[in-house]
Design a protein around this motif. Sequence first.
Motif, PDB file in Angstrom:
ATOM      1  N   VAL A 121     -11.011  13.789  -8.295  1.00 15.01           N
ATOM      2  CA  VAL A 121     -11.241  12.637  -7.431  1.00 15.01           C
ATOM      3  C   VAL A 121     -11.173  11.387  -8.299  1.00 15.01           C
ATOM      4  CG1 VAL A 121     -12.975  11.476  -6.016  1.00 15.01           C
ATOM      5  CG2 VAL A 121     -12.659  13.943  -5.802  1.00 15.01           C
ATOM      6  N   GLY A 122     -10.345  10.425  -7.894  1.00 12.72           N
ATOM      7  CA  GLY A 122     -10.216   9.220  -8.717  1.00 12.72           C
ATOM      8  C   GLY A 122     -10.413   7.927  -7.968  1.00 12.72           C
ATOM      9  N   CYS A 123     -10.339   7.961  -6.626  1.00  9.63           N
ATOM     10  CA  CYS A 123     -10.494   6.686  -5.901  1.00  9.63           C
ATOM     11  C   CYS A 123     -11.107   6.859  -4.515  1.00  9.63           C
ATOM     12  CB  CYS A 123      -9.154   5.964  -5.788  1.00  9.63           C
ATOM     13  SG  CYS A 123      -7.974   6.730  -4.654  1.00  9.63           S
ATOM     14  N   GLU A 124     -10.956   8.004  -3.912  1.00 13.73           N
ATOM     15  CA  GLU A 124     -11.427   8.276  -2.545  1.00 13.73           C
ATOM     16  C   GLU A 124     -10.872   7.258  -1.560  1.00 13.73           C
ATOM     17  OE1 GLU A 124     -15.650  10.178  -2.779  1.00 13.73           O
ATOM     18  OE2 GLU A 124     -15.606   8.446  -4.118  1.00 13.73           O
TER      19      GLU A 124
ATOM     20  N   VAL B 279      -5.154   6.438  -2.939  1.00 14.68           N
ATOM     21  CA  VAL B 279      -4.196   5.711  -3.773  1.00 14.68           C
ATOM     22  C   VAL B 279      -3.816   6.477  -5.039  1.00 14.68           C
ATOM     23  CG1 VAL B 279      -3.684   3.545  -4.947  1.00 14.68           C
ATOM     24  CG2 VAL B 279      -5.177   3.539  -2.944  1.00 14.68           C
ATOM     25  N   CYS B 280      -4.781   7.117  -5.699  1.00 14.27           N
ATOM     26  CA  CYS B 280      -4.508   7.603  -7.059  1.00 14.27           C
ATOM     27  C   CYS B 280      -3.838   8.974  -7.101  1.00 14.27           C
ATOM     28  CB  CYS B 280      -5.792   7.618  -7.880  1.00 14.27           C
ATOM     29  SG  CYS B 280      -6.939   8.937  -7.431  1.00 14.27           S
ATOM     30  N   GLY B 281      -4.012   9.772  -6.071  1.00 13.87           N
ATOM     31  CA  GLY B 281      -3.342  11.077  -6.036  1.00 13.87           C
ATOM     32  C   GLY B 281      -4.008  12.179  -6.837  1.00 13.87           C
ATOM     33  N   MET B 282      -5.181  11.904  -7.431  1.00 16.68           N
ATOM     34  CA  MET B 282      -5.850  12.928  -8.246  1.00 16.68           C
ATOM     35  C   MET B 282      -6.217  14.145  -7.405  1.00 16.68           C
ATOM     36  SD  MET B 282      -5.943  11.561 -11.238  1.00 16.68           S
ATOM     37  CE  MET B 282      -4.529  10.589 -10.763  1.00 16.68           C
ATOM     38  N   CYS B 283      -6.413  13.931  -6.096  1.00 18.25           N
ATOM     39  CA  CYS B 283      -6.949  14.969  -5.217  1.00 18.25           C
ATOM     40  C   CYS B 283      -5.851  15.725  -4.479  1.00 18.25           C
ATOM     41  CB  CYS B 283      -7.871  14.308  -4.199  1.00 18.25           C
ATOM     42  SG  CYS B 283      -6.973  13.103  -3.201  1.00 18.25           S
ATOM     43  N   THR B 284      -4.588  15.547  -4.895  1.00 19.94           N
ATOM     44  CA  THR B 284      -3.468  16.139  -4.152  1.00 19.94           C
ATOM     45  C   THR B 284      -3.541  17.676  -4.116  1.00 19.94           C
ATOM     46  OG1 THR B 284      -2.122  14.279  -4.842  1.00 19.94           O
ATOM     47  CG2 THR B 284      -0.957  16.198  -3.952  1.00 19.94           C
TER      48      THR B 284
ATOM     49  N   ALA C  61      -6.492  15.026  -0.532  1.00 18.94           N
ATOM     50  CA  ALA C  61      -7.658  15.682   0.066  1.00 18.94           C
ATOM     51  C   ALA C  61      -8.811  14.713   0.295  1.00 18.94           C
ATOM     52  CB  ALA C  61      -8.110  16.849  -0.818  1.00 18.94           C
ATOM     53  N   CYS C  62      -8.819  13.569  -0.396  1.00 19.10           N
ATOM     54  CA  CYS C  62      -9.911  12.618  -0.178  1.00 19.10           C
ATOM     55  C   CYS C  62      -9.768  11.911   1.156  1.00 19.10           C
ATOM     56  CB  CYS C  62      -9.991  11.602  -1.310  1.00 19.10           C
ATOM     57  SG  CYS C  62      -8.659  10.392  -1.279  1.00 19.10           S
ATOM     58  N   LEU C  63      -8.572  11.984   1.757  1.00 20.45           N
ATOM     59  CA  LEU C  63      -8.363  11.323   3.045  1.00 20.45           C
ATOM     60  C   LEU C  63      -8.599  12.263   4.220  1.00 20.45           C
ATOM     61  CD1 LEU C  63      -5.232   9.077   2.377  1.00 20.45           C
ATOM     62  CD2 LEU C  63      -7.654   8.477   2.279  1.00 20.45           C
TER      63      LEU C  63
HETATM   64  S1  FES Z   1      -9.044  10.508  -4.895  1.00 20.28           S
HETATM   65 FE1  FES Z   1      -7.528   9.007  -5.153  1.00 20.28          FE
HETATM   66  S2  FES Z   1      -6.075   9.615  -3.685  1.00 20.28           S
HETATM   67 FE2  FES Z   1      -7.700  10.951  -3.331  1.00 20.28          FE
END
Ligand code: FES
Lengths: 164, 797
Positions: A41-44, A47-52, A62-64
């Motif tokens: 998780v990088g931004c929730e 935007v950052c894509g860490m949770c893809t 997945a954060c969306l």
């Molecule tokens: S945590 Fe950054 S896009 Fe989901």
Amino acid sequence: MSDTVEITVTVNGTVHREQVSVREHAADFLRHTLGLTGTHVGCEQGVCGMCTVLLDGQAVKACLLLAPQLDGHEVETVESLAPGEELDPLQQAFKDAHALQCGFCTPGFLMTATALGREGRALSRDEIRDELAGVLCRCTGYEHIVTAVERYLAETPARERADV
Amino acid sequence: MSETTIERDRTAQRPNGIGADAPRKEDDRLLRGDGRFTDDVDPARALHMAVGRCPFPHARILAVDVSAASELEGVRQILVGADVARRSEPISVLRPVPGAPPLPFYALAQDVAVFEGQPIVSVVATSRAIAEDAVELIEIDYDPLPHVSDTIGALEPDAPVLHPGVLSSNLLATNPQGAGEPEERMAQADVVVEDRFHINRVTGLPMETRAIVAQWRPGARELTVHHSTQVPHLVRKQLAESLRMVEGEIRVIAGDVGGGFGLKLGVYPEDVLACLHAIDLRQPVKWVEDRLEHFRATTHARESVHDFRIGATADGRILAMTNTYTTDLGGLNSPFGSAQLSTIVFTGPYKVEDGYVERRVAITNKTPIGAYRGYGQPEVNFARERLIDRLARRVGKDPLELRRQNMLRPEDLPFRNPGGGLYDSGDYLATLELVVDAVDYDGLRRAGRGPRPDGRLVGVGLTSFVERTGYASAKFLANRGSQFGAHESVTLRANRSGGIDLYTGTPTFGQSSETAFAQVCASVIGIDFHAIRVHAGDTGATPLNTGAFASRTMIAAAGALKQASERLRDKALRIAAWRLERDGVEGLAIDGDVVRDPDDPGRSIALAEVFTAAIIGQGIPIGEEPGLEATAHFEPEEAAYAFGSAAAVVAVDPETGDFAIERFVMSHDCGVAVNPLLVEGQVQGALAQGFGAALSEDLTYDPDTGQLVNGTMLDYFVPTAADIPEVELHHTAVPSPVTTFGVRGVGEIGTIPPGAAIANAVCDALAGEGVELTALPVTPERVWRALQQARNRSETS
Ligand code: FES
Ligand code: FES
């Protein structure tokens, strides 16, 4: 506070029936309920894509998603790529090209590229850059990531990728 | 395609030894999603912390009412400013600004908050969601005070004084430095060019935010802290001070760290808060910074204003340089504070004996500034290199010629520059000639600036630079009040499987130290690289060290690794010789997993056998102590200076200011590369951060409200894979005489050239219009405005 619902979700081939909070997002559920901490998780904020992760084969952030939205679906996370001793060819391509440094972004790129590989399209370097633009990396400067994905797509025939 | 001329060192003595592209030890776990970042640590019964922050840039706290919040189900504890002042000490500074009075601050603001995002209250509850709900229920009565957000404005006589108890203005300190007679030389100069350069406020933005998990065992008096940090041993020291504990009671564990870049150096308020809660509640407490908090509460960087001046003869020989610059500290002095390295490299790679540089540190109502990759070096490079180009135009020379004319030659080194830096060795001009050839500078010059058929004007911009890497001795640091040394340490311990456990206080945050350290050991000892297991970042297991920053890790660690490896190797060989019934160790060598007898190549003894004999003390020479381990500490005698040059080719639309970077070529010299592929990765990564700061990243505060206007991931533009120009890297390898193996630091150099090279290229393209850029980032809008200004000027004149 006791707003929870029961969901049934298949994650990396295992069926889970879990009680989840309606305000929890899917990345937190995967990480802290199922213990699959490879999804980051990088931004929730999408935007950052860490949770893809892959949701029914599609790369999604997945954060969306809220955990209840996973009900009835199939999720694949980075932990599914190499079930045995060997790395999968995409992971090996990342290792060979030095496409990771801190590794925090790596699962996001691996899942994005896995979905890309299954599509079986031939992509130019510039197209690969565009496809990867939904995941941020602050360490590598991307060059080696683009190279790894380029080699992976070139070396693995589409058919073979499709049956993974 | 990225093209690279990094040659693989064919002389590497061992597979995966020094000079080899060894596969990274870090990779497998990270690729499998099995890294262990701080938020991956989920102790049973963990509670979660949320922090209430000041929404104003400057405000008096009149009252805090926690009554509604404390009644919320699931809330376990709330701390306010007075609790923290009673229970803890202010957070200490690790690298003070020389001459500056301390600006002590507690983990929670006391009467006055001095930046938006400063912690005011903290809540611990059974879930993060409940803790955040509770923060919303806390009523805080603020009296907003007049604020200052402009760096230079903060020093005006009418600016509100932000720390009136300590200072009578917002000037924290002034640090002058110089050599020769710069003012006399300026007076003699035929040409003097000068300007004011504005450097943007940016942030390193690691993909993993800060995080902490604190656990307290009251009976054992043991505080275990999992922490996302570059410096676990320094965090332990600072926590002990703030929590009024002794260091022995604290164990800091940095597992995998998702990027640091200088932002994760030392203790932040939330760390003290999580520990206080964990101690009170006797339950684990976790806090993971969210990205909105990160933009306001984790240190920013670079913001500064440079008044740079160069004096030269009519034919372009530089006589003197001066630079008076003001760094923005933000509201408080973070452990590392604002950049301190603009001073030491302000004259760059040029032969300048007369110079003066002065750093002024201004306090503003903004997020505290801290270290960030480069720490002042990209900033001052932009100012100086822009002026070098302007000087060239003034004296009617090509910028390339002017650089060649003034650059230090190998025979001038070692050279003490007016900023106090001692350049150790190098061939600076060679790096410039490399990029000039690669980019076909002469061809571009012959082709002219355009316009091309697409209406664009083509420009080429150059920059050359030196970078200080590592620290000169602890004595140098002591003179500046630093709370850390210049050394690195390592412990090597043989195990009964025939492997070596390597213990280092340097955690893993992307810099590949696990791999590089093992390569050095494999080279010196002769053992298989894969038989070395690295244990990093746990203060309970690793020798005291300094930590990973300032591109200093390899500079200092190489020496410690070499010494410890030699000691362990020599003892292993003595034991092997005895077991092989030989007289001495002469000719014996470790080769992979065995020790070989030189006289009888068929005869060897397994390392596992030698190591086991040593560990159990059975079958070892008489008089030899049992055990097989070695700890070494090493301090380099001087800092090493890396150096390089870069060229950017741009095509600018003279109507809109839009521009494309068509080529970017960089050459660099990091001395002997332990692992060339990793070196390339470090340079590429730092370049990307350099491009971000040069082209798009710009933390902006609204001058009226004093609030950060673009503090979200969506509004702060870091480059994506689609935004980075293709880069061509070249290198030279002049070994540094001041370090073990001749290494120079490599982690930061890439941040230096983008701003200067790109701005010089755009100004070169628009030279006919007289455009001179003086601020970063270089955006199409800024170029367009500069064009309008230049056109208005030429109309009115
Ligand atoms: S945590 Fe950054 S896009 Fe989901
Ligand atoms: S490797 Fe660190 S963010 Fe990509």
